[in-house]
Design a protein around this motif. Structure first.
Motif, PDB file in Angstrom:
ATOM      1  N   LYS A  34      12.081  -0.096  -7.140  1.00 26.85           N
ATOM      2  CA  LYS A  34      12.227  -1.483  -7.599  1.00 26.85           C
ATOM      3  C   LYS A  34      10.865  -2.088  -7.949  1.00 26.85           C
ATOM      4  CE  LYS A  34      15.431  -3.397  -8.275  1.00 26.85           C
ATOM      5  NZ  LYS A  34      16.121  -3.680  -9.571  1.00 26.85           N
ATOM      6  N   VAL A  35       9.849  -1.856  -7.120  1.00 30.46           N
ATOM      7  CA  VAL A  35       8.512  -2.383  -7.407  1.00 30.46           C
ATOM      8  C   VAL A  35       7.972  -1.777  -8.699  1.00 30.46           C
ATOM      9  CG1 VAL A  35       6.109  -2.438  -6.613  1.00 30.46           C
ATOM     10  CG2 VAL A  35       7.965  -2.996  -5.026  1.00 30.46           C
ATOM     11  N   LEU A  36       8.186  -0.494  -8.906  1.00 28.25           N
ATOM     12  CA  LEU A  36       7.760   0.148 -10.151  1.00 28.25           C
ATOM     13  C   LEU A  36       8.475  -0.464 -11.356  1.00 28.25           C
ATOM     14  CD1 LEU A  36       6.107   2.282 -11.624  1.00 28.25           C
ATOM     15  CD2 LEU A  36       7.954   3.910 -11.152  1.00 28.25           C
ATOM     16  N   GLU A  37       9.762  -0.723 -11.211  1.00 25.99           N
ATOM     17  CA  GLU A  37      10.523  -1.368 -12.280  1.00 25.99           C
ATOM     18  C   GLU A  37       9.928  -2.739 -12.612  1.00 25.99           C
ATOM     19  OE1 GLU A  37      15.060  -3.057 -13.140  1.00 25.99           O
ATOM     20  OE2 GLU A  37      14.645  -1.995 -11.271  1.00 25.99           O
ATOM     21  N   TYR A  38       9.647  -3.531 -11.578  1.00 31.87           N
ATOM     22  CA  TYR A  38       9.022  -4.845 -11.785  1.00 31.87           C
ATOM     23  C   TYR A  38       7.663  -4.697 -12.462  1.00 31.87           C
ATOM     24  CZ  TYR A  38      12.360  -7.241  -8.614  1.00 31.87           C
ATOM     25  OH  TYR A  38      13.465  -7.771  -8.027  1.00 31.87           O
ATOM     26  N   GLY A  39       6.858  -3.766 -11.966  1.00 36.79           N
ATOM     27  CA  GLY A  39       5.520  -3.569 -12.510  1.00 36.79           C
ATOM     28  C   GLY A  39       5.543  -3.176 -13.972  1.00 36.79           C
ATOM     29  N   LYS A  65       0.832  -1.212   0.000  1.00 40.10           N
ATOM     30  CA  LYS A  65       0.000   0.000   0.000  1.00 40.10           C
ATOM     31  C   LYS A  65       0.866   1.261   0.000  1.00 40.10           C
ATOM     32  CE  LYS A  65      -3.962  -2.072   2.321  1.00 40.10           C
ATOM     33  NZ  LYS A  65      -4.769  -2.099   3.550  1.00 40.10           N
ATOM     34  N   GLU A  66       1.980   1.211   0.718  1.00 33.07           N
ATOM     35  CA  GLU A  66       2.875   2.366   0.771  1.00 33.07           C
ATOM     36  C   GLU A  66       3.479   2.657  -0.604  1.00 33.07           C
ATOM     37  OE1 GLU A  66       2.798  -0.112   2.934  1.00 33.07           O
ATOM     38  OE2 GLU A  66       2.588   0.768   4.930  1.00 33.07           O
ATOM     39  N   VAL A  67       3.851   1.614  -1.333  1.00 30.22           N
ATOM     40  CA  VAL A  67       4.414   1.795  -2.670  1.00 30.22           C
ATOM     41  C   VAL A  67       3.380   2.450  -3.578  1.00 30.22           C
ATOM     42  CG1 VAL A  67       5.188   0.560  -4.742  1.00 30.22           C
ATOM     43  CG2 VAL A  67       6.141  -0.040  -2.510  1.00 30.22           C
ATOM     44  N   LEU A  68       2.151   1.958  -3.546  1.00 28.62           N
ATOM     45  CA  LEU A  68       1.081   2.551  -4.353  1.00 28.62           C
ATOM     46  C   LEU A  68       0.918   4.024  -3.989  1.00 28.62           C
ATOM     47  CD1 LEU A  68      -1.289   2.243  -6.387  1.00 28.62           C
ATOM     48  CD2 LEU A  68      -2.711   1.609  -4.428  1.00 28.62           C
ATOM     49  N   ILE A  93       3.760   6.210  -5.392  1.00 31.46           N
ATOM     50  CA  ILE A  93       3.667   6.449  -6.838  1.00 31.46           C
ATOM     51  C   ILE A  93       2.545   7.428  -7.147  1.00 31.46           C
ATOM     52  CG2 ILE A  93       3.200   5.342  -9.069  1.00 31.46           C
ATOM     53  CD1 ILE A  93       4.880   2.955  -7.939  1.00 31.46           C
ATOM     54  N   ILE A  94       1.449   7.322  -6.442  1.00 30.37           N
ATOM     55  CA  ILE A  94       0.364   8.292  -6.634  1.00 30.37           C
ATOM     56  C   ILE A  94       0.853   9.702  -6.312  1.00 30.37           C
ATOM     57  CG2 ILE A  94      -1.857   9.059  -5.673  1.00 30.37           C
ATOM     58  CD1 ILE A  94      -2.606   6.035  -5.485  1.00 30.37           C
ATOM     59  N   LYS A  95       1.716   9.834  -5.284  1.00 30.89           N
ATOM     60  CA  LYS A  95       2.256  11.140  -4.878  1.00 30.89           C
ATOM     61  C   LYS A  95       3.499  11.547  -5.685  1.00 30.89           C
ATOM     62  CE  LYS A  95       2.621   9.760  -0.667  1.00 30.89           C
ATOM     63  NZ  LYS A  95       2.962   9.593   0.733  1.00 30.89           N
ATOM     64  N   ASN A  96       3.901  10.696  -6.649  1.00 36.21           N
ATOM     65  CA  ASN A  96       5.138  10.938  -7.413  1.00 36.21           C
ATOM     66  C   ASN A  96       6.365  11.017  -6.521  1.00 36.21           C
ATOM     67  OD1 ASN A  96       4.113  10.949 -10.072  1.00 36.21           O
ATOM     68  ND2 ASN A  96       3.294  13.006  -9.729  1.00 36.21           N
ATOM     69  N   ASP A  97       6.397  10.205  -5.492  1.00 37.14           N
ATOM     70  CA  ASP A  97       7.536  10.145  -4.577  1.00 37.14           C
ATOM     71  C   ASP A  97       8.314   8.855  -4.863  1.00 37.14           C
ATOM     72  OD1 ASP A  97       9.375   9.973  -2.527  1.00 37.14           O
ATOM     73  OD2 ASP A  97       7.887  10.098  -0.907  1.00 37.14           O
ATOM     74  N   TYR A  98       9.454   8.990  -5.506  1.00 36.57           N
ATOM     75  CA  TYR A  98      10.274   7.837  -5.881  1.00 36.57           C
ATOM     76  C   TYR A  98      11.579   7.798  -5.084  1.00 36.57           C
ATOM     77  CZ  TYR A  98       6.899   7.996  -9.622  1.00 36.57           C
ATOM     78  OH  TYR A  98       5.716   8.029 -10.324  1.00 36.57           O
TER      79      TYR A  98
END
Length: 138
Positions: free
Chosen positions: A71-76, A53-56, A59-64
């Motif tokens: 890493k999760v975004l890369e996998y996704g 949930k924190e990763v989601l 990303i919604i907040k554009n905080d990378y």
């Protein structure tokens, strides 16, 4: 042989484990009970799944800024472009009903299902191999 496999994977731009990845517990002396579960079943049946949930939210907040989020975004993004690679993922590992390994994979599917590719029902239905282990002998 492992060096050759890593080289092939890097040439194909398959995401590699990063600093935030966990190898999990050695289960070579345990026999698993295997199930194939979709993302909702995984979230309902497994305790101790961190940060999806924190990763989601990041990303919604554009905080990378967090390595896990990156890493999760890369996998996704990779899975979105290569959904056939789901069958090549290592199993999710659960020991004594708690997640031991697979949080990045679970988080990537959750991210796809809820944001990156949410109009694609594939992410609701795709089943991941989940190996359940009991650390105590029967």
């Amino acid at each position: 042989m492992k060096k050759i496999i890593r080289k092939i994977l890097k040439e194909e731009k398959v995401p590699q484990p990063g600093v935030s990845s966990n190898v999990g517990t050695d289960v070579s002396n345990m026999k698993p009970y295997t199930k194939y579960l979709n993302i909702n079943e995984i979230l309902d049946q497994i305790d101790g799944i961190p940060y999806y949930k924190e990763v989601l939210g990041d990303i919604i907040k554009n905080d990378y800024s967090w390595d896990v989020t990156k890493k999760v975004l890369e996998y996704g993004e990779y899975l979105k472009s290569h959904p056939e690679s789901i069958s090549k993922l290592p199993p999710i590992k659960v020991i004594d009903d708690k997640l031991d390994d697979g949080a990045h994979r679970i988080s990537a599917i959750y991210l796809l299902d809820n944001l990156l590719d949410r109009n694609n029902s594939y992410w609701d239905d795709v089943q991941l191999q989940v190996d359940f282990y009991n650390s105590s002998p029967p």
